[in-house]
Design an enzyme around this catalytic site. Structure first.
Site, short mmCIF file in Angstrom:
data_model
loop_
_atom_site.label_atom_id
_atom_site.label_comp_id
_atom_site.label_asym_id
_atom_site.label_seq_id
_atom_site.Cartn_x
_atom_site.Cartn_y
_atom_site.Cartn_z
N SER A 46 0.84 -1.20 0.00
CA SER A 46 0.00 0.00 0.00
C SER A 46 0.87 1.25 0.00
CB SER A 46 -0.91 0.01 1.24
OG SER A 46 -0.15 -0.24 2.42
N ASP A 84 5.53 -7.18 2.78
CA ASP A 84 4.76 -7.58 1.60
C ASP A 84 5.70 -7.92 0.46
OD1 ASP A 84 2.02 -7.83 1.49
OD2 ASP A 84 1.63 -5.70 1.17
N LYS A 112 4.43 -11.66 3.18
CA LYS A 112 3.03 -11.83 2.80
C LYS A 112 2.89 -11.90 1.29
CE LYS A 112 -0.21 -8.47 3.41
NZ LYS A 112 -0.63 -8.21 2.03
N GLU A 114 0.01 -12.54 -1.99
CA GLU A 114 -1.41 -12.52 -2.34
C GLU A 114 -1.75 -13.67 -3.28
OE1 GLU A 114 -2.45 -8.72 -4.03
OE2 GLU A 114 -1.73 -7.62 -2.28
N GLU A 181 -9.25 -9.92 3.09
CA GLU A 181 -9.59 -8.51 2.79
C GLU A 181 -10.91 -8.43 2.04
OE1 GLU A 181 -6.39 -6.20 1.20
OE2 GLU A 181 -7.69 -4.51 0.69
O1 KIV Z 1 -0.50 -3.46 1.45
C1 KIV Z 1 -1.18 -3.42 2.48
O2 KIV Z 1 -1.18 -2.45 3.24
C2 KIV Z 1 -1.99 -4.59 2.79
C3 KIV Z 1 -3.04 -4.45 3.85
C4 KIV Z 1 -4.15 -3.64 3.35
C5 KIV Z 1 -3.50 -5.76 4.37
O3 KIV Z 1 -1.83 -5.62 2.20
#
Ligand code: KIV
Length: 263
Positions: A46, A84, A112, A114, A181
């Protein structure tokens, strides 16, 4: 705060103690969040939108995430830090194995990713090699162009059943945490009850084992579209430390998210 580990998070789920998680991108906010009791800090892609000003998360690079992970780790030595993996940095298993290295070396405790079925061999391979994995199902923002916009996912019976199966498969492959989400609360409840690993929601109702928000949404400083699932805690409290404390308290008491933030 005592050092947060995967074992601590697992115990929190078992004891029904809700997990508070926030995005963080720098040392100062990371320190402040940890001081207010936020257990998990996410260097979310994000940052492409809230720091870099892009329309979506796709332009973010592994170096961007590594840079901000290093800063967050410096500010919060005892927090559980998740980095991420950006768009197409884990398109193949080889790419994933290569790209986790700078993120873990920057201080991440977990990465993390997706997606569902296509990731299962990657999740297994990373876990076997010592890299803890957080899955992310539902509205996965890196797929915004496939979805045709930021839309609630898992609304039909077939889509809901498929997501439950994917969540179980990610857990079996070795994932130790899962983010859901923008999905209906009833589906989030099904998945949370079906899994033994902790499930963190954003736009998934107050039924998950914890909550995550983008820090800019919580502080009401995101520009443009404000998601229904976010809440401006700064407007409510008038001071950043109190805003974070209120968020943590409302996550723990399941006051947040309320029905108005859920689907
Ligand atoms: O990139 C991010 O901030 C996220 C959250 C919204 C879970 O993946």
């Amino acid at each position: 705060m005592a050092k947060i580990t995967t074992a601590v998070l697992q115990k929190m789920k078992q004891q029904g103690n809700k997990i508070s998680m926030l995005t963080a991108y720098d040392a100062s906010f990371a320190k402040l969040f940890a001081e207010q009791g936020v257990e998990v800090l996410l260097i979310g892609d994000s940052l492409g939108m809230v720091l870099q000003g892009h329309d979506d998360t796709l332009p973010v690079t592994v170096s961007d995430i590594a840079y901000h992970t290093r800063a967050v780790r410096a500010g919060a030595p005892d927090a559980f830090v998740i980095a991420d993996m950006p768009f197409m940095s884990y398109g193949t298993l080889e790419q994933a194995l290569q790209n986790v290295v700078p993120l873990m070396q920057a201080g991440a405790n977990m990465v993390k990713l997706e997606g569902g079925d296509f990731l299962l061999p990657t999740v297994k391979a990373l876990t076997e090699r010592g890299v803890p994995v957080c899955g992310h199902l539902g509205l996965t923002p890196q797929s915004v162009h496939v979805f045709g916009g930021y839309k609630v996912q898992g609304k039909t019976d077939a889509a809901a059943d498929a997501m439950v199966a994917q969540a179980k498969a990610l857990q079996e492959a070795g994932a130790q945490l899962l983010v859901l989400e923008c999905i209906p609360t009833a589906l989030a409840k099904r998945i949370t009850e079906a899994l033994y690993i902790p499930v963190i929601g954003i736009g998934a109702g107050n039924v998950t084992d914890g909550q995550v928000l983008v820090m800019h949404d919580l502080l009401g400083i995101s520009s443009g579209y404000i998601p229904k699932f976010s809440k401006n805690y700064l407007a409510q409290t008038g001071e950043i430390r109190s805003a974070i404390a209120a968020y943590v308290s409302e996550v723990k008491s399941r006051t947040f998210p309320a029905n108005e933030h859920s689907f």
